[in-house]
Design a protein around this motif. Structure first.
Motif, mmCIF file in Angstrom:
data_model
loop_
_atom_site.group_PDB
_atom_site.id
_atom_site.type_symbol
_atom_site.label_atom_id
_atom_site.label_comp_id
_atom_site.label_asym_id
_atom_site.label_seq_id
_atom_site.Cartn_x
_atom_site.Cartn_y
_atom_site.Cartn_z
ATOM 1 N N GLN A 309 -18.126 -67.258 -19.733
ATOM 2 C CA GLN A 309 -19.062 -67.163 -18.616
ATOM 3 C C GLN A 309 -18.892 -65.759 -18.060
ATOM 4 O O GLN A 309 -17.966 -65.466 -17.315
ATOM 5 C CB GLN A 309 -18.741 -68.207 -17.550
ATOM 6 C CG GLN A 309 -19.754 -68.246 -16.422
ATOM 7 C CD GLN A 309 -21.107 -68.758 -16.879
ATOM 8 O OE1 GLN A 309 -21.229 -69.863 -17.403
ATOM 9 N NE2 GLN A 309 -22.140 -67.948 -16.706
ATOM 10 N N SER A 310 -19.768 -64.871 -18.518
ATOM 11 C CA SER A 310 -19.645 -63.454 -18.182
ATOM 12 C C SER A 310 -20.521 -63.094 -16.985
ATOM 13 O O SER A 310 -21.644 -63.586 -16.849
ATOM 14 C CB SER A 310 -20.036 -62.590 -19.380
ATOM 15 O OG SER A 310 -19.108 -62.740 -20.431
ATOM 16 N N ILE A 311 -19.995 -62.236 -16.135
ATOM 17 C CA ILE A 311 -20.741 -61.699 -14.998
ATOM 18 C C ILE A 311 -20.890 -60.202 -15.224
ATOM 19 O O ILE A 311 -19.903 -59.473 -15.354
ATOM 20 C CB ILE A 311 -20.001 -61.960 -13.673
ATOM 21 C CG1 ILE A 311 -19.831 -63.462 -13.448
ATOM 22 C CG2 ILE A 311 -20.760 -61.328 -12.503
ATOM 23 C CD1 ILE A 311 -18.965 -63.799 -12.248
ATOM 24 N N PHE A 312 -22.130 -59.748 -15.312
ATOM 25 C CA PHE A 312 -22.407 -58.337 -15.585
ATOM 26 C C PHE A 312 -22.890 -57.642 -14.315
ATOM 27 O O PHE A 312 -23.733 -58.180 -13.588
ATOM 28 C CB PHE A 312 -23.477 -58.206 -16.674
ATOM 29 C CG PHE A 312 -23.096 -58.870 -17.971
ATOM 30 C CD1 PHE A 312 -22.186 -58.283 -18.833
ATOM 31 C CD2 PHE A 312 -23.629 -60.097 -18.322
ATOM 32 C CE1 PHE A 312 -21.826 -58.891 -20.018
ATOM 33 C CE2 PHE A 312 -23.271 -60.721 -19.508
ATOM 34 C CZ PHE A 312 -22.368 -60.113 -20.358
ATOM 35 N N PHE A 313 -22.370 -56.454 -14.067
ATOM 36 C CA PHE A 313 -22.850 -55.608 -12.988
ATOM 37 C C PHE A 313 -23.877 -54.632 -13.543
ATOM 38 O O PHE A 313 -23.693 -54.086 -14.635
ATOM 39 C CB PHE A 313 -21.709 -54.792 -12.374
ATOM 40 C CG PHE A 313 -20.719 -55.589 -11.582
ATOM 41 C CD1 PHE A 313 -20.946 -55.866 -10.243
ATOM 42 C CD2 PHE A 313 -19.559 -56.050 -12.177
ATOM 43 C CE1 PHE A 313 -20.034 -56.595 -9.503
ATOM 44 C CE2 PHE A 313 -18.632 -56.774 -11.445
ATOM 45 C CZ PHE A 313 -18.865 -57.059 -10.103
ATOM 46 N N ASN A 314 -24.933 -54.396 -12.784
ATOM 47 C CA ASN A 314 -25.773 -53.237 -13.053
ATOM 48 C C ASN A 314 -25.094 -52.071 -12.342
ATOM 49 O O ASN A 314 -25.207 -51.923 -11.122
ATOM 50 C CB ASN A 314 -27.188 -53.447 -12.515
ATOM 51 C CG ASN A 314 -28.101 -52.266 -12.811
ATOM 52 O OD1 ASN A 314 -27.636 -51.156 -13.084
ATOM 53 N ND2 ASN A 314 -29.402 -52.480 -12.734
ATOM 54 N N THR A 315 -24.350 -51.268 -13.099
ATOM 55 C CA THR A 315 -23.533 -50.223 -12.481
ATOM 56 C C THR A 315 -24.371 -49.086 -11.900
ATOM 57 O O THR A 315 -23.840 -48.244 -11.176
ATOM 58 C CB THR A 315 -22.511 -49.648 -13.487
ATOM 59 O OG1 THR A 315 -23.211 -49.084 -14.604
ATOM 60 C CG2 THR A 315 -21.556 -50.738 -13.962
ATOM 61 N N GLU A 316 -25.669 -49.068 -12.206
ATOM 62 C CA GLU A 316 -26.540 -48.091 -11.557
ATOM 63 C C GLU A 316 -26.854 -48.512 -10.128
ATOM 64 O O GLU A 316 -27.293 -47.701 -9.314
ATOM 65 C CB GLU A 316 -27.835 -47.927 -12.350
ATOM 66 C CG GLU A 316 -27.642 -47.227 -13.700
ATOM 67 C CD GLU A 316 -28.939 -47.062 -14.463
ATOM 68 O OE1 GLU A 316 -29.938 -47.721 -14.082
ATOM 69 O OE2 GLU A 316 -28.954 -46.297 -15.437
#
Length: 543
Positions: A309-316
């Motif tokens: 269960q991955s949580i991705f950030f939009n680092t922009e």
């Protein structure tokens, strides 16, 4: 090499979920019951899934497991992974390379289409050309890394070939890549996710009409074990056996996929309306595990723990690394694992779960530390971070366990001063949001294939991936995995990747799932697992 791989690698979860196949009403029998609703009859085997099917068009393959398997019942890939995470031939009998740049594909000499025409090199060349044709406009699958395509993965409009994809003879194809690529990566990307389509049927169709071609709504010639009879992509797909399947005519003549909510999987298994739940297509609720295990008519199977269960950030958008670190320290993952998953899983940082050959136990997961999280936010505030910022967090409505977890996390984050707005959307919408980058955080179940972490890691950790994150040290370490077969060296490269991910936090793994598969006892020769479940579907039988 670095420049060549900066494009989207693999794109195994691309945003091309809208297809030429639109949902249609189900055909009803004399009793006014749709085919899917009547699937509990003795001669039909029904697979229960908990996400809608975005498309059944092979040229719109998005890499989600439900789309991949639903489509490959009709159109086989070159190879597939079995339950031991080994590549097994489908249309190809083998794929080999001597230099990690030129790959030789041997087509199974027995492979034929359902009209008994041989499957040949022409079909493979045609299928790859379709992916590379700008008139069709499909994206992803790393076509750009094949010789003869541009940086965008396309050939010139009107091209009738790709210089890097050539036929040696009727049953042999050679593909040359621009950069070195591990055999496992080649097999995973091109072997598993490009489904081969019939050149002798579709070769004369203008490329700009391919995606809208009505033929894909009711294909008359297939390579796989089943042919679609009827569908409503939001509710069901029904299939009938391909009697000319070259691996053997399926013993079960009628197969059905039924879309239900996760909470309905238990009742469907109990009533006999559902015969099989595969771990990556059907999300049996954690709270239902024990109830499913107690069903007299059902056998259960623990899945290989590789789905995270991955949580991705939009680092922009979430630019301050200390804010991202605060999310990680402010998340009590052990409580989540014990309370929400009943201990059925594990906690890791990075891409590698313990089931894979490259797992490195020296990467100790970051422990929950509320005080550390608060301190990081104070430091971020001093650097200009605005504590009134509200972060949009998108989650999959089909994953009801994580929708509960998301609410818990929102409360935890609020305690340290992070404001989260949870947006619960269906999988198709989630993928569209992911592709557009219109999110701050996004959570999805993601299976990082243990024998080919490179494909997903190199895409996700790139300017074109969901995280919009790029790091030279990570890029080099990932590329190093493509030029060696030494397990220790590959493990060391992935250790570097996971260490940087743990520090820079472009993503967080909330937990690794050990999903539950289930099978009706009337169904013989079927074993649900994360990989390989459908490789022998032609041998399934009804007791």
């Amino acid at each position: 090499m670095k420049k060549s791989w900066k494009k989207i690698v693999g794109t195994l979860l691309t945003v091309a979920l809208v297809g030429s196949l639109t949902a249609c009403g189900g055909k009803k029998n004399d009793n006014g019951v749709t085919n899917a609703e009547n699937s509990a009859t003795s001669d039909v085997v029904t697979i229960g899934i908990s996400d809608t099917i975005g498309s059944l068009n092979p040229l719109l393959m998005d890499g989600t497991e439900v789309v991949k398997y639903a489509t490959s019942f009709e159109f086989l890939p070159l190879v597939e992974l079995n339950k031991n995470m080994e590549f097994e031939g489908q249309i190809a009998s083998e794929i080999t390379t001597k230099d990690n740049k030129t790959f030789t594909i041997k087509i199974d000499p027995n492979a034929v289409w359902s009209d008994k025409e041989p499957i040949t090199s022409k079909d493979v060349l045609f299928s790859f050309l379709c992916w590379a044709s700008p008139e069709i406009g499909s994206t992803g699958m790393s076509i750009y890394n094949i010789e003869g395509t541009g940086d965008d993965g396309f050939v010139e409009a009107g091209s009738d070939s790709i210089s890097g994809v050539v036929a040696v003879d009727d049953k042999t194809v050679q593909i040359t890549t621009k950069t070195e690529m591990a055999l496992s990566t080649f097999q995973n990307i091109y072997g598993r996710y490009i489904l081969i389509i019939p050149e002798h049927i579709l070769g004369d169709v203008p490329k700009d009409q391919m995606l809208s071609n009505e033929w894909f709504n009711a294909p008359t010639v297939v390579s796989g074990p089943y042919i679609v009879k009827d569908f409503d992509l939001n509710h069901y797909v029904t299939y009938e056996a391909n009697e000319n399947y070259f691996k053997g005519a399926p013993k079960i003549k009628n197969l059905s996929i039924k879309v239900v909510t996760p909470s309905q999987l238990l009742t469907g298994l109990q009533s006999g309306e559902i015969d099989l739940v595969q771990q990556t297509m059907g999300n049996i609720l954690q709270e239902d595990f024990e109830s499913v295990k107690k069903l007299d008519n059902i056998t259960v199977y623990d899945g290989t723990p590789v789905t995270t269960q991955s949580i991705f950030f939009n680092t922009e958008k979430v630019t301050n690394v200390k804010v991202r670190q605060a999310f990680l320290y402010g998340m009590d993952r052990n409580i989540i694992l014990q309370e929400f998953l009943k201990g059925k899983g594990e906690i890791v940082d990075g891409f590698l779960a313990s089931a894979g050959p490259f797992f490195d136990p020296s990467i100790v997961p970051v422990a929950y530390d509320k005080d550390k999280a608060v301190q990081l936010l104070e430091e971020a505030k001093a650097e200009g971070w605005d504590p009134s910022t509200e972060y949009n967090f998108y989650v999959n409505s089909g994953d009801t366990t994580f929708t509960q977890v998301a609410s818990y996390l929102a409360a935890q984050f609020a305690e340290i001063g992070l404001k989260i707005k949870v947006n619960t959307v269906d999988l198709s919408t989630l993928m569209t949001v992911a592709g557009s980058g219109d999110f701050d955080l996004l959570a999805v179940q993601y299976s990082y294939i243990p024998v080919d972490i490179f494909t997903d890691a190199n895409w996700l950790l790139s300017a074109g991936g969901w995280t919009r994150y790029q790091n030279d040290e990570v890029t080099k370490a990932l590329m190093d995995t493509q030029v060696t077969v030494d397990t220790d060296k590959i493990r060391e490269s992935y250790r570097i990747v996971d260490s940087v991910v743990q520090t820079e936090v472009p993503m967080i793994n909330a937990y690794v799932i050990s999903g539950l598969g289930a099978k009706s006892n009337r169904l013989q020769n079927a074993t649900p697992d994360v990989y390989g479940t459908f490789l022998n579907v032609q041998d399934w039988e009804i007791k």
